[in-house]
Scaffold this motif. Structure first.
Motif, PDB file in Angstrom:
ATOM      1  N   UNK A  22     -12.932 -77.096   2.532  1.00  0.00           N
ATOM      2  CA  UNK A  22     -11.663 -77.790   2.750  1.00  0.00           C
ATOM      3  C   UNK A  22     -11.183 -77.797   4.183  1.00  0.00           C
ATOM      4  N   UNK A  23     -12.092 -77.635   5.134  1.00  0.00           N
ATOM      5  CA  UNK A  23     -11.717 -77.704   6.546  1.00  0.00           C
ATOM      6  C   UNK A  23     -12.701 -78.616   7.280  1.00  0.00           C
ATOM      7  N   UNK A  24     -12.242 -79.250   8.376  1.00  0.00           N
ATOM      8  CA  UNK A  24     -13.145 -80.148   9.115  1.00  0.00           C
ATOM      9  C   UNK A  24     -14.185 -79.370   9.912  1.00  0.00           C
ATOM     10  N   UNK A  25     -15.249 -80.059  10.274  1.00  0.00           N
ATOM     11  CA  UNK A  25     -16.280 -79.453  11.101  1.00  0.00           C
ATOM     12  C   UNK A  25     -15.710 -79.059  12.458  1.00  0.00           C
ATOM     13  N   UNK A  26     -16.117 -77.909  12.941  1.00  0.00           N
ATOM     14  CA  UNK A  26     -15.793 -77.531  14.314  1.00  0.00           C
ATOM     15  C   UNK A  26     -16.666 -78.347  15.267  1.00  0.00           C
ATOM     16  N   UNK A  27     -16.327 -78.286  16.536  1.00  0.00           N
ATOM     17  CA  UNK A  27     -17.141 -78.985  17.534  1.00  0.00           C
ATOM     18  C   UNK A  27     -18.566 -78.445  17.538  1.00  0.00           C
ATOM     19  N   UNK A  28     -18.707 -77.129  17.343  1.00  0.00           N
ATOM     20  CA  UNK A  28     -20.038 -76.521  17.332  1.00  0.00           C
ATOM     21  C   UNK A  28     -20.866 -77.017  16.144  1.00  0.00           C
ATOM     22  N   UNK A  29     -20.230 -77.191  14.986  1.00  0.00           N
ATOM     23  CA  UNK A  29     -20.935 -77.731  13.818  1.00  0.00           C
ATOM     24  C   UNK A  29     -21.364 -79.166  14.089  1.00  0.00           C
ATOM     25  N   UNK A  30     -20.466 -79.971  14.619  1.00  0.00           N
ATOM     26  CA  UNK A  30     -20.774 -81.368  14.919  1.00  0.00           C
ATOM     27  C   UNK A  30     -21.943 -81.472  15.891  1.00  0.00           C
ATOM     28  N   UNK A  31     -21.924 -80.662  16.924  1.00  0.00           N
ATOM     29  CA  UNK A  31     -23.003 -80.689  17.910  1.00  0.00           C
ATOM     30  C   UNK A  31     -24.331 -80.270  17.292  1.00  0.00           C
ATOM     31  N   UNK A  32     -24.309 -79.234  16.459  1.00  0.00           N
ATOM     32  CA  UNK A  32     -25.551 -78.766  15.839  1.00  0.00           C
ATOM     33  C   UNK A  32     -26.114 -79.792  14.866  1.00  0.00           C
ATOM     34  N   UNK A  33     -25.236 -80.464  14.130  1.00  0.00           N
ATOM     35  CA  UNK A  33     -25.695 -81.490  13.186  1.00  0.00           C
ATOM     36  C   UNK A  33     -26.411 -82.632  13.895  1.00  0.00           C
ATOM     37  N   UNK A  34     -26.044 -82.889  15.142  1.00  0.00           N
ATOM     38  CA  UNK A  34     -26.606 -84.017  15.890  1.00  0.00           C
ATOM     39  C   UNK A  34     -27.984 -83.723  16.467  1.00  0.00           C
ATOM     40  N   UNK A  35     -28.405 -82.477  16.443  1.00  0.00           N
ATOM     41  CA  UNK A  35     -29.699 -82.113  17.008  1.00  0.00           C
ATOM     42  C   UNK A  35     -30.836 -82.574  16.098  1.00  0.00           C
ATOM     43  N   UNK A  36     -32.011 -82.841  16.665  1.00  0.00           N
ATOM     44  CA  UNK A  36     -33.172 -83.151  15.825  1.00  0.00           C
ATOM     45  C   UNK A  36     -33.587 -81.910  15.030  1.00  0.00           C
ATOM     46  N   UNK A  37     -34.145 -82.143  13.840  1.00  0.00           N
ATOM     47  CA  UNK A  37     -34.524 -81.018  12.986  1.00  0.00           C
ATOM     48  C   UNK A  37     -35.502 -80.096  13.699  1.00  0.00           C
ATOM     49  N   UNK A  38     -35.172 -78.809  13.701  1.00  0.00           N
ATOM     50  CA  UNK A  38     -36.000 -77.791  14.338  1.00  0.00           C
ATOM     51  C   UNK A  38     -35.448 -76.428  13.935  1.00  0.00           C
ATOM     52  N   UNK A  39     -36.205 -75.387  14.230  1.00  0.00           N
ATOM     53  CA  UNK A  39     -35.707 -74.032  13.994  1.00  0.00           C
ATOM     54  C   UNK A  39     -34.415 -73.813  14.765  1.00  0.00           C
ATOM     55  N   UNK A  40     -34.393 -74.264  16.016  1.00  0.00           N
ATOM     56  CA  UNK A  40     -33.214 -74.065  16.861  1.00  0.00           C
ATOM     57  C   UNK A  40     -31.993 -74.762  16.280  1.00  0.00           C
ATOM     58  N   UNK A  41     -32.181 -75.976  15.739  1.00  0.00           N
ATOM     59  CA  UNK A  41     -31.048 -76.690  15.140  1.00  0.00           C
ATOM     60  C   UNK A  41     -30.455 -75.900  13.980  1.00  0.00           C
ATOM     61  N   UNK A  42     -31.304 -75.438  13.078  1.00  0.00           N
ATOM     62  CA  UNK A  42     -30.776 -74.799  11.869  1.00  0.00           C
ATOM     63  C   UNK A  42     -30.211 -73.409  12.168  1.00  0.00           C
ATOM     64  N   UNK A  43     -30.751 -72.740  13.199  1.00  0.00           N
ATOM     65  CA  UNK A  43     -30.120 -71.508  13.651  1.00  0.00           C
ATOM     66  C   UNK A  43     -28.721 -71.791  14.180  1.00  0.00           C
ATOM     67  N   UNK A  44     -28.623 -72.806  15.028  1.00  0.00           N
ATOM     68  CA  UNK A  44     -27.323 -73.148  15.627  1.00  0.00           C
ATOM     69  C   UNK A  44     -26.338 -73.618  14.567  1.00  0.00           C
ATOM     70  N   UNK A  45     -26.812 -74.416  13.614  1.00  0.00           N
ATOM     71  CA  UNK A  45     -25.928 -74.945  12.586  1.00  0.00           C
ATOM     72  C   UNK A  45     -25.434 -73.826  11.673  1.00  0.00           C
ATOM     73  N   UNK A  46     -26.338 -72.935  11.279  1.00  0.00           N
ATOM     74  CA  UNK A  46     -25.930 -71.817  10.428  1.00  0.00           C
ATOM     75  C   UNK A  46     -24.919 -70.917  11.111  1.00  0.00           C
ATOM     76  N   UNK A  47     -25.136 -70.655  12.384  1.00  0.00           N
ATOM     77  CA  UNK A  47     -24.193 -69.807  13.119  1.00  0.00           C
ATOM     78  C   UNK A  47     -22.843 -70.503  13.290  1.00  0.00           C
TER      79      UNK A  47
END
Length: 253
Positions: A22-47
């Motif tokens: 029930x809350x909007x994405x943070x800037x960090x979530x938005x940025x991570x979602x925009x990355x191409x699929x990779x280990x680094x993306x999913x680490x960043x998105x999870x964090x």
């Protein structure tokens, strides 16, 4: 104190009961979602999800990363922690055991396996796991292990045999709340004096950890009232003690 999560964050009900945050994405979530699929993306998105306490979505992100590299230790360790903080004990234990097989730090994983066993109500197992932790501990982690072993023992009406390792001069570091509870269990401080001290405690983390550690003490006559007071102080709900208190209440209901 500075909280290790965003000011705008999910509540405990959404994460334990798997409801929308029930809350909007943070800037960090938005940025991570925009990355191409990779280990680094999913680490960043999870964090980034974890900073918003959106632990269920963090689990999904780490799981996507593990599809790319099933034995990636950083991803497994992070997912294990998020399973733990959503009270999903069996998946947490499985991930921590996999981490151990991949060479992760033994104390880090065993301690959290013990917590998962405690949350699952397997208190004798938890006692054994915390006993395995003790030889690996410095004072700071030792006081945490004493705390959870003592509570596990109280649940099973067994002797809290690790209490003999408590010393008033232990270098407990930031684990001051664990020590406050153990001071009562060891007989160093009366329960009534510690409860009176807590009435002026403003920090939710310190309050919750200390008070949860006192609820099972044989001299605690107001357990239900004190438990409700603890649950109202939810400013640091991801703490292991707050999660335990919430879990205890849900097991009773």
């Amino acid at each position: 104190m500075e909280y290790p999560f965003d000011a705008l964050h999910a509540g405990i009900e959404s994460q334990i009961l798997n409801l929308p945050a029930g809350i909007p994405d943070s800037e960090a979530v938005t940025q991570a979602k925009a990355l191409p699929d990779s280990i680094e993306k999913f680490l960043a998105l999870g964090k980034a999800f974890s900073r918003q306490l959106r632990y269920r979505e963090a689990i999904d992100a780490y799981t996507e990363g593990l599809k790319l590299e099933p034995e990636n230790l950083p991803l497994l360790r992070l997912r294990a922690g998020r399973y733990l903080t959503t009270l999903q004990s069996n998946p947490a234990i499985a991930d921590f055991e996999k981490c151990l097989s991949l060479g992760a730090e033994r104390l880090d994983c065993l301690y959290r396996i013990g917590l998962a066993q405690y949350y699952a109500g397997r208190y004798e197992q938890a006692m054994g796991t915390f006993e395995d932790c003790m030889p690996l501990c410095d004072d700071e982690m030792g006081i945490a292990v004493l705390y959870w072993h003592t509570l596990s023992a109280a649940r099973t009406e067994k002797a809290p045999t690790l209490l003999k390792y408590y010393r008033p001069d232990m270098a407990v570091g930031h684990h001051t709340a664990y020590e406050k509870a153990i001071q009562v269990w060891s007989g160093t401080t009366p329960l009534s004096a510690m409860l009176q001290m807590l009435e002026s405690e403003e920090d939710d983390l310190e309050y919750g950890i200390t008070l949860y550690g006192l609820l099972l003490h044989p001299d605690c006559a107001e357990k239900d009232c004190l438990s409700q007071a603890l649950l109202r102080r939810d400013g640091f709900w991801p703490s292991f003690a707050y999660l335990a208190a919430w879990n205890d209440r849900s097991r009773v209901l």
